[in-house]
Design a protein around this motif. Structure first.
Motif, PDB file in Angstrom:
ATOM      1  N   ALA A  88     -52.153 -21.983 -21.169  1.00 31.42           N
ATOM      2  CA  ALA A  88     -53.050 -23.060 -21.601  1.00 31.42           C
ATOM      3  C   ALA A  88     -52.812 -23.415 -23.065  1.00 31.42           C
ATOM      4  O   ALA A  88     -52.852 -24.591 -23.453  1.00 31.42           O
ATOM      5  CB  ALA A  88     -54.501 -22.631 -21.398  1.00 31.42           C
ATOM      6  N   GLN A  89     -52.564 -22.403 -23.873  1.00 32.50           N
ATOM      7  CA  GLN A  89     -52.308 -22.626 -25.300  1.00 32.50           C
ATOM      8  C   GLN A  89     -51.130 -23.572 -25.511  1.00 32.50           C
ATOM      9  O   GLN A  89     -51.193 -24.501 -26.325  1.00 32.50           O
ATOM     10  CB  GLN A  89     -52.027 -21.287 -25.962  1.00 32.50           C
ATOM     11  N   MET A  90     -50.058 -23.375 -24.760  1.00 34.85           N
ATOM     12  CA  MET A  90     -48.862 -24.197 -24.925  1.00 34.85           C
ATOM     13  C   MET A  90     -49.101 -25.630 -24.457  1.00 34.85           C
ATOM     14  O   MET A  90     -48.662 -26.586 -25.103  1.00 34.85           O
ATOM     15  CB  MET A  90     -47.700 -23.560 -24.174  1.00 34.85           C
ATOM     16  N   VAL A  91     -49.786 -25.772 -23.324  1.00 32.12           N
ATOM     17  CA  VAL A  91     -50.069 -27.116 -22.797  1.00 32.12           C
ATOM     18  C   VAL A  91     -50.960 -27.884 -23.763  1.00 32.12           C
ATOM     19  O   VAL A  91     -50.723 -29.060 -24.065  1.00 32.12           O
ATOM     20  CB  VAL A  91     -50.735 -27.016 -21.415  1.00 32.12           C
ATOM     21  N   PHE A 320     -40.073 -20.030 -26.965  1.00 34.14           N
ATOM     22  CA  PHE A 320     -40.425 -19.495 -25.654  1.00 34.14           C
ATOM     23  C   PHE A 320     -39.238 -19.583 -24.703  1.00 34.14           C
ATOM     24  O   PHE A 320     -38.435 -20.512 -24.767  1.00 34.14           O
ATOM     25  CB  PHE A 320     -41.620 -20.252 -25.055  1.00 34.14           C
ATOM     26  N   ASN A 321     -39.173 -18.605 -23.798  1.00 40.37           N
ATOM     27  CA  ASN A 321     -38.140 -18.542 -22.774  1.00 40.37           C
ATOM     28  C   ASN A 321     -38.119 -19.835 -21.960  1.00 40.37           C
ATOM     29  O   ASN A 321     -39.149 -20.261 -21.442  1.00 40.37           O
ATOM     30  CB  ASN A 321     -38.436 -17.332 -21.869  1.00 40.37           C
ATOM     31  N   TRP A 322     -36.953 -20.459 -21.827  1.00 39.19           N
ATOM     32  CA  TRP A 322     -36.863 -21.743 -21.145  1.00 39.19           C
ATOM     33  C   TRP A 322     -37.140 -21.664 -19.648  1.00 39.19           C
ATOM     34  O   TRP A 322     -37.369 -22.703 -19.013  1.00 39.19           O
ATOM     35  CB  TRP A 322     -35.470 -22.352 -21.371  1.00 39.19           C
ATOM     36  N   ASN A 330     -42.550 -24.952 -21.107  1.00 39.49           N
ATOM     37  CA  ASN A 330     -41.196 -24.550 -21.481  1.00 39.49           C
ATOM     38  C   ASN A 330     -40.220 -24.659 -20.316  1.00 39.49           C
ATOM     39  O   ASN A 330     -39.009 -24.806 -20.511  1.00 39.49           O
ATOM     40  CB  ASN A 330     -41.193 -23.117 -22.021  1.00 39.49           C
ATOM     41  N   ARG A 331     -40.726 -24.612 -19.084  1.00 40.95           N
ATOM     42  CA  ARG A 331     -39.854 -24.667 -17.912  1.00 40.95           C
ATOM     43  C   ARG A 331     -39.194 -26.032 -17.710  1.00 40.95           C
ATOM     44  O   ARG A 331     -38.167 -26.121 -17.046  1.00 40.95           O
ATOM     45  CB  ARG A 331     -40.636 -24.258 -16.665  1.00 40.95           C
ATOM     46  N   TYR A 332     -39.766 -27.069 -18.291  1.00 38.90           N
ATOM     47  CA  TYR A 332     -39.118 -28.386 -18.168  1.00 38.90           C
ATOM     48  C   TYR A 332     -37.824 -28.415 -18.967  1.00 38.90           C
ATOM     49  O   TYR A 332     -36.843 -29.035 -18.564  1.00 38.90           O
ATOM     50  CB  TYR A 332     -40.085 -29.498 -18.607  1.00 38.90           C
ATOM     51  N   MET A 333     -37.810 -27.703 -20.092  1.00 38.06           N
ATOM     52  CA  MET A 333     -36.567 -27.570 -20.844  1.00 38.06           C
ATOM     53  C   MET A 333     -35.579 -26.727 -20.051  1.00 38.06           C
ATOM     54  O   MET A 333     -34.372 -26.993 -20.046  1.00 38.06           O
ATOM     55  CB  MET A 333     -36.863 -26.908 -22.202  1.00 38.06           C
TER      56      MET A 333
END
Length: 382
Positions: A88-91, A320-322, A330-333
């Motif tokens: 949630a923090q990242m979003v 963050f880990n991609w 981060n998973r979109y990267m």
């Protein structure tokens, strides 16, 4: 005071997002503006982009129906929020960094290379799930107007959110966000926080990357590359097919790590090296801190064609880990990286441009320098 300890339940897969906003002051008491569960991301985006910001005559609060179906009274004109955990923090940081009153987790040690120092100094309150190390007193003292949980819908979500809200006396909501529904989640957050235009930029981005990836992979059919994702100091922990953390991997590759009980934890499943040899991956991805630098000299690992053929890479992880850890934006990267790494003839990304674009949008970084780009990708692209 005891720290709040909430049950960590296995993530479930769901894609239902219910939104209902209704004036709580001077209203008829009817929920007349809810968005249907079958509404498309495009429709939600349109609704978000046309929602007016609160005016001086607007009600002090509204009734919001969250993704768990809970009706919660939330204030209008929100400018102080707190995240439930790192996902949630990242979003939330991507959309509204200046509304955060604190963090659930410290940023990584290298985050300062991309983020403004003021965000690194925010207080850390802890998180609801995982380590369940929430400091309730510190969080309450920061006076957030709203606490937001974002991610997969857990079986205990209603109980969890109600418990936090009752103990802290602060409105607490859940907004579902998976790879496929992140666009809708940002539209919803834009409505809640009075930032529809800013949210639309992030919504459009996540929808663009996800749609491009899924459409291209469908055309590819069964021609996916056989890939193994290895973790741990011996490389014998794997992200197994069908696990929550394998969502991107399963979408874009033939994930060879098939086990009986895929772990829902980010540490994956532990297997034997003999099993890894038998899987015969064409490409091996090593997590940061694993044995990327030692594999080619190891007598067992170097017998695999992925290692002897120099088809092994280390997943970028700053800040963050991609591919996950946590499984957030981060998973979109990571999707862009795997697209260009495994299928360069099918995807036409300019990697440096895309990395810089992502870091600017989601980490509020300045355009990446050549040196920063090289540092991020030197083990990830050959």
């Amino acid at each position: 005071m005891k720290q709040l300890k909430l049950r960590f339940a296995k993530f479930g897969l769901a894609a239902v997002l219910l939104i209902a906003i209704l004036p709580a002051c001077g209203s008829s008491g009817k929920d007349t503006s809810g968005t249907a569960a079958t509404a498309s991301p495009a429709a939600a985006s349109a609704a978000a982009s046309t929602s007016p910001s609160p005016s001086p005559s607007a009600p002090a609060s509204v009734t919001f129906t969250d993704s768990a179906g809970r009706k919660v009274e939330i204030p209008t004109g929100i400018d102080r929020i707190a995240p439930s955990g790192q996902l949630a923090q990242m979003v939330l940081f991507a959309l509204a960094p200046d509304k955060l009153v604190g963090l659930s987790n410290k940023w990584s040690g290298d985050a300062g290379a991309f983020m403004d120092d003021k965000y690194l100094k925010l207080p850390v309150f802890g998180q609801f799930y995982g380590s369940a190390n929430l400091n309730k007193e510190a969080l309450a003292a920061a006076k957030p107007q709203l606490i937001i949980d974002i991610g997969e819908k857990k079986s205990s979500i209603v109980e969890d959110m109600d418990g936090v809200q009752k103990q802290l006396g602060i409105p607490t909501i859940f907004v579902e966000a998976t790879l496929s529904s992140m666009s809708t989640a940002y539209d919803t957050l834009g409505q809640i926080l009075g930032m529809p235009k800013e949210a639309k930029v992030l919504s459009d981005y996540t929808k663009e990357i996800y749609t491009t990836t899924t459409d291209t992979m469908k055309k590819m059919g069964d021609k996916k590359v056989k890939v193994l994702y290895s973790l741990g100091d011996t490389g014998t922990n794997v992200i197994a097919k069908g696990s929550f953390h394998a969502e991107v991997l399963d979408l874009m590759t033939d994930n060879v790590a098939v086990v009986d009980n895929p772990s829902s934890k980010g540490t994956g499943n532990e297997v034997s090296l003999e099993q890894i040899v038998q899987w015969k991956p064409d490409v091996i991805l090593f997590a940061p801190g694993s044995i990327y630098g030692k594999a080619s000299a190891d007598s067992a690992w170097k017998t695999m064609k992925a290692i002897s053929g120099n088809k092994y890479y280390e997943v970028p992880a700053n800040p963050f880990n991609w591919l996950g850890s946590p499984p957030s934006i981060n998973r979109y990267m990571g999707m862009i990286w795997l697209s260009q790494l495994l299928y360069p003839d099918s995807f036409q990304y300019d990697m440096k441009k895309e990395v810089s674009r992502f870091y600017t949008l989601f980490y509020h970084s300045k355009p990446l320098t050549d040196e920063q780009y090289k540092s991020l990708t030197e083990k990830a692209i050959k």
